[in-house]
Write an enzyme that holds these catalytic residues in place. Sequence first.
Site, mmCIF file in Angstrom:
data_model
loop_
_atom_site.group_PDB
_atom_site.id
_atom_site.type_symbol
_atom_site.label_atom_id
_atom_site.label_comp_id
_atom_site.label_asym_id
_atom_site.label_seq_id
_atom_site.Cartn_x
_atom_site.Cartn_y
_atom_site.Cartn_z
ATOM 1 N N LYS A 151 2.646 -0.278 11.524
ATOM 2 C CA LYS A 151 3.938 -0.871 10.268
ATOM 3 C C LYS A 151 3.662 0.073 9.013
ATOM 4 O O LYS A 151 2.287 0.507 8.762
ATOM 5 C CB LYS A 151 2.723 -2.031 9.489
ATOM 6 C CG LYS A 151 3.467 -3.223 8.160
ATOM 7 C CD LYS A 151 2.658 -2.949 7.027
ATOM 8 C CE LYS A 151 2.423 -1.909 5.863
ATOM 9 N NZ LYS A 151 3.493 -1.808 5.368
ATOM 10 N N GLU B 153 -8.203 6.214 5.142
ATOM 11 C CA GLU B 153 -7.804 7.261 4.953
ATOM 12 C C GLU B 153 -7.691 7.485 3.907
ATOM 13 O O GLU B 153 -6.554 6.597 4.148
ATOM 14 C CB GLU B 153 -7.260 8.609 5.725
ATOM 15 C CG GLU B 153 -8.323 9.243 7.430
ATOM 16 C CD GLU B 153 -9.345 9.996 6.374
ATOM 17 O OE1 GLU B 153 -9.391 10.285 5.902
ATOM 18 O OE2 GLU B 153 -10.294 9.674 7.352
ATOM 19 N N CYS C 153 -2.062 14.243 0.565
ATOM 20 C CA CYS C 153 -3.636 13.914 0.017
ATOM 21 C C CYS C 153 -4.675 14.965 0.085
ATOM 22 O O CYS C 153 -5.924 15.269 -0.286
ATOM 23 C CB CYS C 153 -4.603 12.798 1.110
ATOM 24 S SG CYS C 153 -4.485 13.350 2.402
ATOM 25 N N GLU D 62 -6.284 10.668 -8.974
ATOM 26 C CA GLU D 62 -5.239 11.189 -8.389
ATOM 27 C C GLU D 62 -3.533 11.021 -8.522
ATOM 28 O O GLU D 62 -3.273 10.100 -8.692
ATOM 29 C CB GLU D 62 -4.770 11.023 -6.643
ATOM 30 C CG GLU D 62 -4.099 11.488 -5.899
ATOM 31 C CD GLU D 62 -4.131 10.476 -4.382
ATOM 32 O OE1 GLU D 62 -4.225 9.712 -3.666
ATOM 33 O OE2 GLU D 62 -4.252 10.977 -3.223
HETATM 34 P P1 NAD Z 1 -0.415 3.291 -0.206
HETATM 35 O O1 NAD Z 1 -1.536 2.515 -0.343
HETATM 36 O O2 NAD Z 1 0.638 2.348 -1.369
HETATM 37 O O3 NAD Z 1 0.201 2.294 1.131
HETATM 38 C C1 NAD Z 1 -0.253 2.206 2.551
HETATM 39 C C2 NAD Z 1 0.401 1.805 3.222
HETATM 40 O O4 NAD Z 1 -0.652 0.280 3.717
HETATM 41 C C3 NAD Z 1 1.575 1.074 3.123
HETATM 42 O O5 NAD Z 1 2.376 1.159 4.538
HETATM 43 C C4 NAD Z 1 1.678 -0.327 3.299
HETATM 44 O O6 NAD Z 1 2.886 -1.303 2.957
HETATM 45 C C5 NAD Z 1 0.762 -0.846 3.148
HETATM 46 N N1 NAD Z 1 0.250 -2.282 2.803
HETATM 47 C C6 NAD Z 1 0.319 -1.861 1.068
HETATM 48 N N2 NAD Z 1 -0.259 -3.279 0.472
HETATM 49 C C7 NAD Z 1 -1.101 -3.647 1.560
HETATM 50 C C8 NAD Z 1 -1.827 -4.925 1.730
HETATM 51 N N3 NAD Z 1 -1.998 -5.586 0.646
HETATM 52 N N4 NAD Z 1 -2.479 -5.071 2.877
HETATM 53 C C9 NAD Z 1 -2.564 -4.408 3.980
HETATM 54 N N5 NAD Z 1 -1.016 -3.158 3.544
HETATM 55 C C10 NAD Z 1 -0.306 -2.638 2.967
HETATM 56 O O7 NAD Z 1 -0.312 4.361 -0.418
HETATM 57 P P2 NAD Z 1 1.339 5.160 0.252
HETATM 58 O O8 NAD Z 1 1.814 4.986 -1.462
HETATM 59 O O9 NAD Z 1 1.830 4.882 0.738
HETATM 60 O O10 NAD Z 1 0.292 6.998 0.303
HETATM 61 C C11 NAD Z 1 0.255 7.382 -0.959
HETATM 62 C C12 NAD Z 1 -1.066 7.240 -0.356
HETATM 63 O O11 NAD Z 1 -1.799 7.814 0.492
HETATM 64 C C13 NAD Z 1 -2.391 7.950 -1.522
HETATM 65 O O12 NAD Z 1 -3.643 8.088 -1.970
HETATM 66 C C14 NAD Z 1 -2.315 9.370 -0.498
HETATM 67 O O13 NAD Z 1 -3.683 10.148 -1.406
HETATM 68 C C15 NAD Z 1 -3.180 7.972 0.767
HETATM 69 N N6 NAD Z 1 -2.661 9.589 1.820
HETATM 70 C C16 NAD Z 1 -4.070 9.830 2.123
HETATM 71 C C17 NAD Z 1 -4.715 10.558 3.822
HETATM 72 C C18 NAD Z 1 -5.165 11.135 4.111
HETATM 73 O O14 NAD Z 1 -5.473 10.906 5.261
HETATM 74 N N7 NAD Z 1 -6.823 11.201 2.978
HETATM 75 C C19 NAD Z 1 -3.074 10.814 4.563
HETATM 76 C C20 NAD Z 1 -1.956 10.460 3.683
HETATM 77 C C21 NAD Z 1 -1.760 9.816 2.644
#
Ligand code: NAD
Length: 494
Positions: free
Chosen positions: A173, A250, A284, A383
Amino acid sequence: MNIQAKNFIGGEWVVASEGASDINPSNTGDVVGEFARASAAEAEAAIAAAYDAFPAWSRSSIQLRHDILKKVGDEIIARKDELGRLLSREEGKTLPEGVGEVVRAGQIFQFFAGECLRLAGDKLPSVRPGVEVEITREPVGVVGLITPWNFPIAIPAWKIAPALAYGNTVVFKPAELVPASAHALSEIIIRAGVPEGVFNLVMGRGSVVGEAMLQSPKVSAISFTGSVPTGRRVAQSCITADPMKKLQLEMGGKNPLVVLDDADMSVAVECAVNGAFFSTGQRCTASSRIIVTEGIHDRFVQAVSERLRTLVVDDALKAGTQIGPVVDQNQLDQDLKYIRLGQEEGAKLVAGGELLSRETPGFYLAPALFTEVDNKMRIAREEIFGPVATVTRARDYDEALEIANDTPFGLSAGICTTSLKYAGHFRRNVEAGMVMVNLPTAGVDYHVPFGGRKGSSYGPREQGRYAQEFYTTVKTAYSFDGNGPYVPKTKGSE
Ligand code: NAD
């Protein structure tokens, strides 16, 4: 709406009743495409297909898995320019960054193709006579892969490739904002010959598709990358599920870059500018907290500010652009909110922070640098995930290390110094999963573990050989040879 891009469920491209437009953040008038949004029932069908496909795939030959993954990696790399352009168009990172990310995704598939042939176990003597112990790794089952928008092809690659390599079946997804890269990657995986049901693409909302994956007892493990609040929600569901799901999270970062008085100035400026602002600060691992000791502070701030003023912020696809737009209006609103907050908290905005207008309507923001930042301020603790960095003054190395560790996060950390003593001490004592010496906090290799500590990560590491901790489960087998314990013959016993 004319939905051109469908989901892939149980070996077939499936038409969805709902869809969404993928918008180019460099030019909001440019629609990249219309993409399917799966319903909960479609997500469940994908999970069921993956579940049914698991027994055969988990026993498939390692040569077959190798060949499929190698083919995927080779095609991605062969099409790097076209796929990089698509990625930059939908996500907004610059074209060289987009192409670089695509190449990385291809390399990851090639690496895990090799890993298919290297899976090994252990054979040990038992403490009991006549017994042998064999330790092997087996696939986990159906894995649900949930990815964020900021690395639209590399993060899916570093989850899908090991999942398939180790014999799991996949329900993927992608994030709502970046379906085009996910769809293109999926087409390549499918063309490479994965059997029906082994790989499923379900584009759609987290609250619908993601939730269906979390609720299904047929999903054995979830690998999630995204924000801390969503990660917590995912963790709660996995742990309260029956049976519980294996889990890997992550999440966010607030990565410190320490600059000491003895740093090479050009190295320090490069690390700060690259680490904090490249990819529009939407990494991130971005160096969002720069901690600088007294003796170099003013010269360093001046040099970074000057450098920021020369950076070209423009359309991601334009030659010469160094910083692309912010990904969308929501993220831009969040960046602007924190820029206002920083000023209200008493920090000094010394560069950038203003909206920029370019030839096309897009989310353009001048990279922002704050000084006089106390580490207790919200701009130093939360963040932001945009082109916004803070500079905090430290008396000396000891105080800089203390500030670096005073954070709820622990993903990456960096230090710029020419002192072997401080570099070694920092490597050992900073509370982060990854440490960089005279390098930006962002930018990692693909054959070694990736992940953090504290609020940034949970569960086993991703990438490299360490990926098998999550994507396999260990079996310990004891065998008795049937002859009973060996009793040596003694004189006169014949
Ligand atoms: P997000 O948490 O909004 O979404 C991430 C994913 O989770 C998306 O696919 C989203 O559709 C899904 N999601 C949302 N609600 C959900 C639910 N209730 N159940 C299951 N899945 C759900 O994050 P984002 O805005 O897409 O990404 C940015 C964040 O990602 C930042 O905080 C960044 O630091 C982090 N990030 C971390 C790493 C790492 O490896 N540590 C790498 C890249 C990004």
